[in-house]
Design a protein around this motif. Structure first.
Motif, PDB file in Angstrom:
ATOM      1  N   ILE A 127      -3.369  -7.736  -0.184  1.00 35.62           N
ATOM      2  CA  ILE A 127      -2.958  -6.465   0.413  1.00 35.62           C
ATOM      3  C   ILE A 127      -2.654  -6.710   1.875  1.00 35.62           C
ATOM      4  CG2 ILE A 127      -3.651  -4.118   1.018  1.00 35.62           C
ATOM      5  CD1 ILE A 127      -5.485  -5.802  -1.770  1.00 35.62           C
ATOM      6  N   ILE A 186       0.843  -1.194   0.000  1.00 32.95           N
ATOM      7  CA  ILE A 186       0.000   0.000   0.000  1.00 32.95           C
ATOM      8  C   ILE A 186       0.875   1.240   0.000  1.00 32.95           C
ATOM      9  CG2 ILE A 186      -2.004  -1.113   1.054  1.00 32.95           C
ATOM     10  CD1 ILE A 186      -1.164   0.028   3.722  1.00 32.95           C
ATOM     11  N   LEU A 205      -6.572   1.303  -4.599  1.00 31.89           N
ATOM     12  CA  LEU A 205      -7.168   0.057  -5.083  1.00 31.89           C
ATOM     13  C   LEU A 205      -8.192   0.307  -6.181  1.00 31.89           C
ATOM     14  CD1 LEU A 205      -7.618  -2.011  -1.789  1.00 31.89           C
ATOM     15  CD2 LEU A 205      -5.637  -1.818  -3.299  1.00 31.89           C
TER      16      LEU A 205
END
Length: 453
Positions: free
Chosen positions: A444, A281, A332
């Motif tokens: 993730i 991320i 995302l």
């Protein structure tokens, strides 16, 4: 007005009679749950929620708005005043329309006059409790119980749960001084059956919070019998406190028959899987540097997220954390294509994936892995028709399940993990997902960042 008795089939020769005694918003039963059999000798059936985003995939706004509806019920109980947003929430939950618009208006929508501690129960109600808390703008704190063991951290309280597949709950907090400022305590669970778990935690909490005299219990479903309700009235007198119960539906049930659980169930894949790539991320996240010990003795040294509420959040801290979640959502969103997307949380880690999913646009769904062993069969009309089994991604040694992933032709599947204990275990879970879905699968991990630390 009391509704007529409903008889619901679970499996052949296994049914449940449901007598609804309180349903102020006139929900149909299927609006809130379906029935399934559970592989558990303590209790062989399960109310499978259609609004929690746990066992069945739902739009992320549905569980968030369910929490907001419970928050409104609590606020109305305190103030005696109607809340303007109530009809829009109920309509959105029943019809599945205007979900995003209604939910966007609910952040910090209500005010509290007294400092209130909200506690969500693991593992199923961690996000529900968080959604209740999210509806208040100030004077609120949130924490959820956990079944995880942190060896370097003395739990603030420990208590036991009835009927559960895993029974011990703990509460850990670093902010004990702020914690003790609570004037009211609100407990949130998805379902109450006997109320024994509530008795256990209130008996523990009242010794920690001798000045708190007002407790409330919020739930989607309240199945306590009249005798069990009388028990709480007596406890109020014995303990010198008030305990108010508020639920979207109240009633009683009676199961008939014995389930025949003859279908073979999926086993955990133990073979080596291909190495996976973790999607880092781009947004740094506030963390808590604690390790945990899984039930098989393995240690997970990866940090926890502050945003989960596992260690307690104030309203100000919560809304600050949501800014970081929005940034993850923007990242995302760039990976989405034209089809539906599924965001999968893990175990107790439900609210953060759910909130991120709410930022990903339309046709997005959310659900979570669970340790609850629901029976799976292709029996016509049965709720759970598909089941994946794999090791817990965060606490290796505990079997986790994921249900009905093939219910939609997902284009993307985002598997969100708070703390990866072992990448080989995650790879096995991904391989299991690939065996039933053609979606692009992204893993993730919330402690893997692109930015320099």
């Amino acid at each position: 007005m009391q509704q007529p008795m409903s008889k619901l089939g679970i499996l052949p020769n296994y049914t449940i009679d449901i007598d609804i005694t309180h349903n102020p918003y006139h929900f149909d039963l299927v609006d809130l749950f379906k029935m399934a059999a559970r592989i558990n000798k303590k209790r062989q059936f399960l109310f499978v929620s259609t609004v929690l985003g746990k066992h069945l995939a739902v739009r992320p706004q549905v569980p968030l708005l369910t929490g907001s509806l419970l928050a409104i019920m609590y606020h109305q109980h305190l103030t005696g005043q109607d809340v303007d947003a109530t009809p829009a929430i109920v309509r959105a939950l029943k019809e599945g329309t205007e979900l995003e618009n209604v939910q966007n208006a609910m952040d910090g929508y209500l005010k509290l006059d007294e400092t209130t501690l909200f506690i969500g129960f693991a593992e199923t109600a961690t996000a529900l409790g968080h959604a209740v808390f999210n509806t208040f703008q100030s004077n609120a704190m949130y924490i959820h119980t956990t079944r995880e063991v942190l060896p370097d951290f003395e739990p603030f309280v420990t208590f036991e749960e009835e009927h559960s597949h895993a029974t011990s709950h703990r509460i850990y907090t670093e902010q004990s001084e702020a914690f003790m400022q609570a004037q009211r305590i609100v407990l949130i669970d998805d379902e109450l059956t006997t109320g024994n778990t509530v008795i256990n935690i209130i008996d523990t909490l009242r010794k920690k919070f001798p000045s708190v005299k007002h407790y409330a219990v919020l739930a989607i479903l309240d199945w306590r019998s009249e005798q069990q309700q009388i028990v709480f009235q007596q406890l109020e007198q014995d303990w010198g406190i008030t305990i108010d119960f508020l639920a979207i539906i109240c009633g009683h049930f009676n199961c008939q028959g014995t389930p025949s659980l003859t279908s073979s169930q999926p086993e955990i894949a133990v073979q080596d899987a291909q190495e996976i790539t973790i999607l880092p991320i781009q947004q740094s996240m506030e963390q808590k540097p604690y390790r945990s010990i899984a039930e098989n003795g393995l240690v997970n040294k990866q940090p926890y997220l502050t945003a989960t509420g596992r260690f307690m959040l104030t309203s100000a801290q919560h809304f600050k954390q949501k800014e970081a979640l929005q940034a993850v959502g923007r990242q995302l969103t760039s990976l989405r294509t034209d089809g539906p997307a599924l965001v999968v949380g893990t175990g107790e880690f439900m609210y953060v994936p759910m909130q991120i999913a709410s930022y990903l646009g339309s046709d997005v769904y959310v659900q979570s892995t669970t340790r609850s062993p629901i029976y799976c069969t292709d029996e016509k009309g049965y709720t759970i028709t598909e089941k994946l089994a794999f090791d817990s991604l965060e606490n290796n040694g505990v079997t986790n399940y994921l249900y009905n992933v093939q219910s939609r032709p997902y284009s993307e599947l985002f598997l969100m993990v708070e703390r990866i204990a072992n990448k080989k275990v995650v790879a096995q879970a991904v391989e299991a997902l690939q065996s039933i879905s053609n979606a692009n699968i992204y893993v993730i991990c919330m402690h893997e960042w692109e930015v320099a630390q």
